[in-house]
Structure formats: C-alpha cells, structure tokens
Design an enzyme around this catalytic site. Structure first.
Site, PDB file in Angstrom:
ATOM      1  N   GLY A  86       1.523 -13.220  15.570  1.00 56.40           N
ATOM      2  CA  GLY A  86       2.934 -13.658  16.416  1.00 56.40           C
ATOM      3  C   GLY A  86       2.702 -13.038  18.191  1.00 56.40           C
ATOM      4  O   GLY A  86       2.441 -12.215  17.884  1.00 56.40           O
ATOM      5  N   ASP A 134       5.016  -2.659  11.437  1.00 59.27           N
ATOM      6  CA  ASP A 134       3.917  -3.630  10.322  1.00 59.27           C
ATOM      7  C   ASP A 134       4.401  -3.633   9.105  1.00 59.27           C
ATOM      8  O   ASP A 134       5.161  -2.418   9.202  1.00 59.27           O
ATOM      9  CB  ASP A 134       3.057  -3.115  10.436  1.00 59.27           C
ATOM     10  N   THR A 148       0.031  -7.437   3.481  1.00 61.07           N
ATOM     11  CA  THR A 148       1.002  -7.905   3.916  1.00 61.07           C
ATOM     12  C   THR A 148       1.940  -8.107   3.199  1.00 61.07           C
ATOM     13  O   THR A 148       2.978  -8.133   2.852  1.00 61.07           O
ATOM     14  CB  THR A 148       0.854  -8.348   5.311  1.00 61.07           C
ATOM     15  N   ASN A 161       8.299  -3.140  -0.101  1.00 60.61           N
ATOM     16  CA  ASN A 161       9.272  -2.391   0.468  1.00 60.61           C
ATOM     17  C   ASN A 161      10.406  -3.619   1.535  1.00 60.61           C
ATOM     18  O   ASN A 161      11.085  -2.772   1.731  1.00 60.61           O
ATOM     19  CB  ASN A 161       8.408  -2.105   2.638  1.00 60.61           C
ATOM     20  N   TYR A 184      -5.112 -14.671   0.389  1.00 61.81           N
ATOM     21  CA  TYR A 184      -3.330 -14.728   0.508  1.00 61.81           C
ATOM     22  C   TYR A 184      -3.215 -15.781  -0.505  1.00 61.81           C
ATOM     23  O   TYR A 184      -2.234 -16.124  -0.816  1.00 61.81           O
ATOM     24  CB  TYR A 184      -3.743 -16.193   2.022  1.00 61.81           C
ATOM     25  N   LYS A 200       0.386 -14.557  -2.106  1.00 61.21           N
ATOM     26  CA  LYS A 200       1.797 -14.980  -2.093  1.00 61.21           C
ATOM     27  C   LYS A 200       1.814 -14.657  -3.576  1.00 61.21           C
ATOM     28  O   LYS A 200       3.488 -15.072  -4.424  1.00 61.21           O
ATOM     29  CB  LYS A 200       1.408 -15.932  -1.028  1.00 61.21           C
ATOM     30  N   TYR A 228      12.938  -7.757  -8.715  1.00 61.06           N
ATOM     31  CA  TYR A 228      13.788  -7.741  -8.279  1.00 61.06           C
ATOM     32  C   TYR A 228      14.695  -8.232  -8.453  1.00 61.06           C
ATOM     33  O   TYR A 228      15.604  -7.128  -9.778  1.00 61.06           O
ATOM     34  CB  TYR A 228      13.472  -7.206  -7.200  1.00 61.06           C
ATOM     35  N   THR A 284       3.332 -27.320   7.661  1.00 65.95           N
ATOM     36  CA  THR A 284       4.149 -26.994   9.007  1.00 65.95           C
ATOM     37  C   THR A 284       3.534 -27.251  10.218  1.00 65.95           C
ATOM     38  O   THR A 284       2.610 -27.009  10.218  1.00 65.95           O
ATOM     39  CB  THR A 284       5.461 -26.473   8.965  1.00 65.95           C
TER      40      THR A 284
END
Length: 321
Positions: free
Chosen positions: A44, A64, A98, A105, A151, A155, A165, A181
């Site tokens: 970003g 982060d 991540t 988190n 990745y 995901k 959850y 996109t």
C-alpha cells in the site's frame, strides 16, 4: 451509488492504503462512515489515500496486522495481504503470516468488540480449477507446496478461521472471494496483467504474454467490486458463507492485450514467455449467489473500465496522479 448506510459507523479497513482498500475507504466515507485505515505500506502507498487525509472522519494508522491492534470499531474489512505474485512471492513466509496471524488478530478484535467482520478472500482458493465457471461450492485444485501456495493456502486457511469463529464464537462474518480487479490506483509495478499490459503499451514496450496467451481471466472494475463488498458487509444474514465477487465476462490474455493496444493506440508487439508454475488456465466466477443474495452484478464493461484505467496511468506518467 452512495447511501447513508454507514452513517455514524466506525469502520476499520486493514490494507486500506492498497489499490482496492483506498477505493473502499473513499466509498465508506461517502456513505457516512468514520474510517480507520490501517496499513503497513508493504504494498500500500500513502499516495492512494492522500486525498482523504483532510476528511475529519478519516484516520490513517501505520500497523502490521500480524501484530494485535487495540481500537474501537463497529465493522472490520480485512483486506491486508499482498495480492500480486511479484509481491507475495517476495516474502512468502510473511505472506502466509499476514493471512493467518492477521486473520486471527482481526477475528480476536471482532470477537472482543462483537463487531461484524469481512474477509477479502480470493479466486485463488480455487487454484487451477477443474470446474468452470467456479461456484462457491467448488473446493478447488490447489498445489499446497508450490510457489503460489503462500497466498492460495493462506487465504484458504483464513476462510477456515473465519467460518470457525462464526461456528464456535457466533461471530458475524462475511467472506468475499474476489476475482481479478482493475482500475485507477493500481501499482504500476505490481506484476498484475492489466497494469503490466497498460504500462508496457504506454511505454511502447513489447507486451508480455505467458504461454500461448490462451489462458483466461475475468476482469471486474474496482467500483463494481467495492459495491459488492459494501452490500455483502451490509447483508443481515450471518451464515451465508463465501460469495464470489467478479465479472463473469471471460477474456484470454491475448484478447486483453489486443484491447489494450487498441485503446492506447500503441505500436507494442506481443512477445511470449514460459507459463509460470501453477498458473491457472481458466478463471471465471459464477455470480448467481451474489445476484440472489445481494442483488449485485457488475455494471462496467471491460472496454469502459480499461479506458478509465488507461487515463489514470497516463496521468501517473505525467506526474498528475
């Protein structure tokens, strides 16, 4: 289309300074929300949200998501994760962290606040699909040890966490499976096909096709995607499961390259390179669920969207964007 649906709602957007995130922040502000944009600036950029900094309902925080954050919000859009192969393969371990640690988190934060949370998942969970077009019921065909797995599997693991959850803690979750996109504010060097082709065409450089260029993708203009994300977050049902968001129009890489050459008036020629490992041969969403549940379908066709993206890349080259 804008509404007041998020008026007086405090919304956290992780990865908010990224390509999609910046457009989402802009839309949420237009819909009356207070927006906390969180980004570590790995991919970003501050420039994508610079025009929002004077808005009193917008706040930018460098953080982060692999580390906990303690804020007070009503809704969470979890977009944080590098999304292009050139970026996510540069540090595959951090990419996986991540998706997994970041999701843990953000879900922990949502659990504490009883906040609704949306995960920006991806069509990459389908891998190199055997089923075509891809429905949400399809479990995918993913190489768990390949160079794209950091990745793809990250995901997939994030989706598992979100649904667990929901089942275990009754958390209000949403999962959007986002297909290709494009639009203004794409990083010019992110390695994605649309930005690659446009930059190469504008520079008059050869346009790189991998393999024979027959592999297909669907391309959704960013405003259409953001509309889908907002509608999915706003949907009252907490048990709808993943929803595909993408444009079902299917184009080969060669067709895309030829469109870009025509729209830019470029003299670029096509060159071929070997196909990357585990690169999907066909990719197109079945969006029947999005139509039925959200009343959503993309409105911007590829040529109109490319014209807007090309105009932005031209301004970027001239130092105006």
């Amino acid at each position: 289309m804008t509404t007041n649906r998020f008026r007086r709602t405090r919304v956290l957007v992780t990865g908010g300074a990224g390509f999609v995130g910046s457009h989402l922040c802009e839309r949420l502000l237009a819909d009356g929300a207070e927006v906390l944009c969180l980004d570590n600036f790995y991919t970003g950029r501050r420039e994508t949200v610079a025009h929002l900094l004077d808005n009193p309902r917008f706040e930018l925080m460098r953080h982060d998501v692999t580390f906990p954050v303690y804020v007070e919000v009503d809704r969470i859009f979890n977009l944080a994760c590098p999304a292009s192969p050139i970026h996510y393969q540069k540090d595959p371990v951090q990419t996986l962290k991540t998706s997994v640690h970041g999701s843990i988190n953000m879900l922990g934060l949502a659990k504490r606040l009883r906040a609704r949370i949306l995960q920006a998942s991806t069509s990459e969970v389908y891998g190199d699909p055997i089923e075509h077009p891809q429905k949400e019921s399809y479990w995918g065909n993913v190489n768990p040890i390949g160079t794209r797995a950091c990745y793809d599997e990250g995901k997939r693991a994030a989706e598992t966490l979100f649904m667990d959850y929901h089942r275990q803690h009754k958390l209000s979750v949403r999962v959007a499976r986002i297909f290709n996109t494009y639009g203004p504010r794409m990083h010019p060097n992110d390695g994605r096909v649309v930005s690659n082709f446009i930059v190469q065409a504008l520079e008059g450089e050869p346009i790189t096709l991998y393999g024979d260029g027959s592999q297909t993708r669907s391309f959704c203009y960013v405003d259409d995607l953001v509309e889908g994300l907002v509608r999915l977050m706003d949907h009252p049902d907490d048990d709808i499961g993943p929803v595909n968001l993408g444009n079902p129009g299917e184009f080969s890489m060669r067709e895309l390259a030829e469109k870009v050459i025509t729209l830019t008036g470029s003299s670029s020629r096509l060159v071929h390179r070997p196909l990357p490992e585990d690169d999907p041969k066909r990719r197109s969403p079945d969006i029947d669920r999005a139509k039925a549940l959200l009343g959503w379908s993309p409105k911007v066709d590829l040529e109109a969207g490319l014209e807007k993206a090309i105009a932005w890349f031209k301004r970027l080259r001239e130092g105006e964007a």
